[in-house]
Design a protein around this motif. Sequence first.
Motif, PDB file in Angstrom:
ATOM      1  N   VAL A  64       0.759  -1.362  -0.044  1.00 30.14           N
ATOM      2  CA  VAL A  64      -0.039  -0.030  -0.061  1.00 30.14           C
ATOM      3  C   VAL A  64       0.774   1.054   0.059  1.00 30.14           C
ATOM      4  N   ARG A  73      -3.517   7.906  -1.890  1.00 27.08           N
ATOM      5  CA  ARG A  73      -4.833   7.615  -1.596  1.00 27.08           C
ATOM      6  C   ARG A  73      -5.250   6.860  -0.232  1.00 27.08           C
ATOM      7  N   ARG A  74      -4.166   6.096   0.386  1.00 28.96           N
ATOM      8  CA  ARG A  74      -4.554   4.910   1.304  1.00 28.96           C
ATOM      9  C   ARG A  74      -3.566   5.420   2.457  1.00 28.96           C
ATOM     10  N   CYS A 127     -12.050  -2.621   2.500  1.00 28.26           N
ATOM     11  CA  CYS A 127     -11.564  -2.040   1.226  1.00 28.26           C
ATOM     12  C   CYS A 127     -11.636  -2.936   0.492  1.00 28.26           C
ATOM     13  N   VAL A 141       2.318   1.521  -3.604  1.00 28.84           N
ATOM     14  CA  VAL A 141       1.101   1.612  -4.858  1.00 28.84           C
ATOM     15  C   VAL A 141       0.256   2.640  -4.835  1.00 28.84           C
ATOM     16  N   TRP A 142      -0.386   2.905  -3.427  1.00 23.85           N
ATOM     17  CA  TRP A 142      -1.409   3.819  -3.250  1.00 23.85           C
ATOM     18  C   TRP A 142      -1.173   4.759  -1.890  1.00 23.85           C
ATOM     19  N   LYS A 143       0.334   5.353  -1.900  1.00 23.68           N
ATOM     20  CA  LYS A 143       0.525   6.000  -0.830  1.00 23.68           C
ATOM     21  C   LYS A 143      -0.141   7.338  -0.537  1.00 23.68           C
TER      22      LYS A 143
END
Length: 292
Positions: free
Chosen positions: A157, A164-165, A212, A160-162
């Motif tokens: 996470v 957004r997450r 999620c 990849v989605w630093k």
Amino acid sequence: QTLLAHTRVAPEPLLTATALFLMIPLIPMAVGANVAPEDEARFALAAGVLFGVGVVTKVTFLPWGAVILLFHGRAHKLRFVLAFIAASAILLLPVVASVPRMADWFMSLLTHTGGYGHGPVGFVETRTLPANVRMLFDGEPVVFYLLAIYVVLLVLVSVVWKARRLPLIKLLAAGCISILLSLILAVKTPVPRYILPGVLSTVLPNAVLVACLFPAATSRRVRYAGATVSVLLVAAGLNFNMLRLSAWMVSTQAYRDGTNVLLKTVADMPGCVTAGMYRSSWPLYALSFGND
């Protein structure tokens, strides 16, 4: 451990209740909700107070302090810490005279290699460390598996989605820290119930991960698949717990049988004085019990 903890008079049931209540003010930050600053301030105060209740109940609750990562900004984190200190100070008032002795006791736990403050000076006995970790694993293997899953997900996470997450990253980091600290606190005295706070710290991350993976906006087929997987996991967990509870029931019945034999022996010996025995971690308590 959440089930076995309720079968004896011990602090663990109160720790379970405290952890569940503590999750309530953490949920908005854990799911990344748009929380107003004044609301988050109240959540930080409530969480700090409940954290103080848990720590005063039993020091093994300290790893839950990792939830401070969920709050935004220094001001909210400071509120959490101040609320924790204030709640702890108030709750310790009835035993304030014993605080220095408790501090010495905790220091002995920290500075000696053996369990309950025994053994030579040092952090941990490396010779017995693998066996101690194995005992904790045998007692609660799922928490080790979840720790590994959290670490992998945290890396994925974060890469990849630093952006957004970020709330999920903080939640996974808090979960990892809490589990690791629980294991470290218990590694000298590898009793599985001592890692109960670490086990409880997985509840909120697991719930958020399920939300999620299977959000409400997904197709009906995906939701059904998620529900099926969840049911299978619950069934596997119940099966695992029933095996452990069955072993506990066998050992408990053996203890009761031995107690009944002892009571019958005492009943068959009229006129004899019965001297009771109670294990104590502090010599003064043992001497006081003997005097009584």
